[in-house]
Design a protein around this motif. Structure first.
Motif, PDB file in Angstrom:
ATOM      1  N   ILE A   1       0.824  -1.217   0.000  1.00 52.71           N
ATOM      2  CA  ILE A   1       0.000   0.000   0.000  1.00 52.71           C
ATOM      3  C   ILE A   1       0.856   1.265   0.000  1.00 52.71           C
ATOM      4  O   ILE A   1       0.324   2.364  -0.049  1.00 52.71           O
ATOM      5  CB  ILE A   1      -0.986   0.030   1.184  1.00 52.71           C
ATOM      6  N   ALA A   2       2.172   1.098   0.015  1.00 61.21           N
ATOM      7  CA  ALA A   2       3.072   2.258  -0.022  1.00 61.21           C
ATOM      8  C   ALA A   2       2.843   3.024  -1.325  1.00 61.21           C
ATOM      9  O   ALA A   2       2.750   2.421  -2.397  1.00 61.21           O
ATOM     10  CB  ALA A   2       4.522   1.804   0.071  1.00 61.21           C
ATOM     11  N   ASN A   3       2.732   4.331  -1.218  1.00 59.87           N
ATOM     12  CA  ASN A   3       2.502   5.177  -2.384  1.00 59.87           C
ATOM     13  C   ASN A   3       3.626   4.982  -3.397  1.00 59.87           C
ATOM     14  O   ASN A   3       4.787   5.135  -3.079  1.00 59.87           O
ATOM     15  CB  ASN A   3       2.417   6.650  -1.943  1.00 59.87           C
ATOM     16  N   GLY A   4       3.284   4.577  -4.604  1.00 57.33           N
ATOM     17  CA  GLY A   4       4.285   4.357  -5.644  1.00 57.33           C
ATOM     18  C   GLY A   4       4.890   2.964  -5.624  1.00 57.33           C
ATOM     19  O   GLY A   4       5.763   2.666  -6.429  1.00 57.33           O
ATOM     20  N   GLY A   5       4.470   2.123  -4.688  1.00 60.32           N
ATOM     21  CA  GLY A   5       5.016   0.769  -4.611  1.00 60.32           C
ATOM     22  C   GLY A   5       6.342   0.746  -3.877  1.00 60.32           C
ATOM     23  O   GLY A   5       6.675   1.656  -3.127  1.00 60.32           O
ATOM     24  N   LEU A   6       7.105  -0.305  -4.101  1.00 59.94           N
ATOM     25  CA  LEU A   6       8.398  -0.467  -3.429  1.00 59.94           C
ATOM     26  C   LEU A   6       9.511   0.047  -4.332  1.00 59.94           C
ATOM     27  O   LEU A   6      10.148  -0.704  -5.067  1.00 59.94           O
ATOM     28  CB  LEU A   6       8.613  -1.933  -3.052  1.00 59.94           C
TER      29      LEU A   6
ATOM     30  N   SER B   1      17.903  -6.203   1.575  1.00 65.09           N
ATOM     31  CA  SER B   1      18.770  -5.754   0.485  1.00 65.09           C
ATOM     32  C   SER B   1      18.004  -4.740  -0.371  1.00 65.09           C
ATOM     33  O   SER B   1      17.062  -5.104  -1.083  1.00 65.09           O
ATOM     34  CB  SER B   1      19.186  -6.939  -0.381  1.00 65.09           C
ATOM     35  N   SER B   2      18.403  -3.486  -0.299  1.00 70.07           N
ATOM     36  CA  SER B   2      17.714  -2.436  -1.078  1.00 70.07           C
ATOM     37  C   SER B   2      17.719  -2.755  -2.568  1.00 70.07           C
ATOM     38  O   SER B   2      16.691  -2.651  -3.232  1.00 70.07           O
ATOM     39  CB  SER B   2      18.365  -1.070  -0.849  1.00 70.07           C
ATOM     40  N   LEU B   3      18.878  -3.153  -3.102  1.00 70.30           N
ATOM     41  CA  LEU B   3      18.953  -3.477  -4.525  1.00 70.30           C
ATOM     42  C   LEU B   3      18.074  -4.669  -4.876  1.00 70.30           C
ATOM     43  O   LEU B   3      17.400  -4.672  -5.906  1.00 70.30           O
ATOM     44  CB  LEU B   3      20.399  -3.759  -4.940  1.00 70.30           C
ATOM     45  N   GLY B   4      18.070  -5.668  -4.007  1.00 71.40           N
ATOM     46  CA  GLY B   4      17.248  -6.841  -4.244  1.00 71.40           C
ATOM     47  C   GLY B   4      15.769  -6.501  -4.272  1.00 71.40           C
ATOM     48  O   GLY B   4      15.036  -6.926  -5.171  1.00 71.40           O
ATOM     49  N   VAL B   5      15.324  -5.707  -3.304  1.00 63.47           N
ATOM     50  CA  VAL B   5      13.907  -5.322  -3.245  1.00 63.47           C
ATOM     51  C   VAL B   5      13.548  -4.445  -4.445  1.00 63.47           C
ATOM     52  O   VAL B   5      12.506  -4.648  -5.079  1.00 63.47           O
ATOM     53  CB  VAL B   5      13.573  -4.626  -1.916  1.00 63.47           C
ATOM     54  N   MET B   6      14.413  -3.489  -4.805  1.00 63.92           N
ATOM     55  CA  MET B   6      14.126  -2.634  -5.962  1.00 63.92           C
ATOM     56  C   MET B   6      14.074  -3.454  -7.249  1.00 63.92           C
ATOM     57  O   MET B   6      13.277  -3.161  -8.134  1.00 63.92           O
ATOM     58  CB  MET B   6      15.167  -1.523  -6.086  1.00 63.92           C
TER      59      MET B   6
ATOM     60  N   GLY C   1      12.607   3.504  -4.647  1.00 64.09           N
ATOM     61  CA  GLY C   1      13.331   4.631  -4.070  1.00 64.09           C
ATOM     62  C   GLY C   1      13.386   4.682  -2.555  1.00 64.09           C
ATOM     63  O   GLY C   1      13.797   3.737  -1.894  1.00 64.09           O
ATOM     64  N   ASP C   2      12.959   5.831  -1.995  1.00 63.26           N
ATOM     65  CA  ASP C   2      13.019   6.046  -0.554  1.00 63.26           C
ATOM     66  C   ASP C   2      12.197   5.029   0.226  1.00 63.26           C
ATOM     67  O   ASP C   2      12.566   4.632   1.327  1.00 63.26           O
ATOM     68  CB  ASP C   2      12.541   7.459  -0.192  1.00 63.26           C
ATOM     69  N   THR C   3      11.088   4.593  -0.363  1.00 61.97           N
ATOM     70  CA  THR C   3      10.253   3.597   0.309  1.00 61.97           C
ATOM     71  C   THR C   3      11.036   2.316   0.536  1.00 61.97           C
ATOM     72  O   THR C   3      10.957   1.702   1.607  1.00 61.97           O
ATOM     73  CB  THR C   3       8.977   3.311  -0.504  1.00 61.97           C
ATOM     74  N   VAL C   4      11.811   1.891  -0.456  1.00 53.65           N
ATOM     75  CA  VAL C   4      12.632   0.684  -0.307  1.00 53.65           C
ATOM     76  C   VAL C   4      13.665   0.885   0.788  1.00 53.65           C
ATOM     77  O   VAL C   4      13.879  -0.001   1.614  1.00 53.65           O
ATOM     78  CB  VAL C   4      13.307   0.288  -1.641  1.00 53.65           C
ATOM     79  N   ASN C   5      14.300   2.040   0.818  1.00 53.50           N
ATOM     80  CA  ASN C   5      15.301   2.306   1.858  1.00 53.50           C
ATOM     81  C   ASN C   5      14.677   2.251   3.247  1.00 53.50           C
ATOM     82  O   ASN C   5      15.251   1.679   4.174  1.00 53.50           O
ATOM     83  CB  ASN C   5      15.984   3.648   1.629  1.00 53.50           C
TER      84      ASN C   5
END
Length: 91
Positions: free
Chosen positions: A12-17, A49-54, A19-23
């Protein structure tokens, strides 16, 4: 032997997972001492892992699977943290 527990949630995060949301998400999940994985469209990654999630490219309103190497209480702890921070909602 791994004791893997999982459940599906909706992003439900605005814009999905992205950028900043992933961090913010990975910072939140890195506080847990057990392994947490996210799965989307057949691809699984380590959740801190930020890169993995992005790389998953999860849009808003998508359903993802969250898994922990642990027990039901640990899975619920992760889900509670993510719902409290408005990253996901339970299905």
């Amino acid at each position: 032997m791994f004791n893997l527990k999982s459940t599906k949630v909706r992003v439900i995060a605005n814009g999905g997972l992205t950028g900043d949301t992933v961090n913010q998400l990975t910072n939140e999940l890195s506080t847990f001492t057990f392994k947490i994985m996210l799965k989307y469209n057949g691809t699984t990654t380590i959740a801190n892992s930020s890169l993995g999630v992005m790389s998953l490219g999860v849009p808003a309103d998508a359903d993802i699977e969250i898994s922990v190497e642990g027990d039901d209480a640990q899975l619920q702890e992760v889900i509670s943290a993510l719902t409290d921070k408005k990253f996901v909602k339970t299905l």
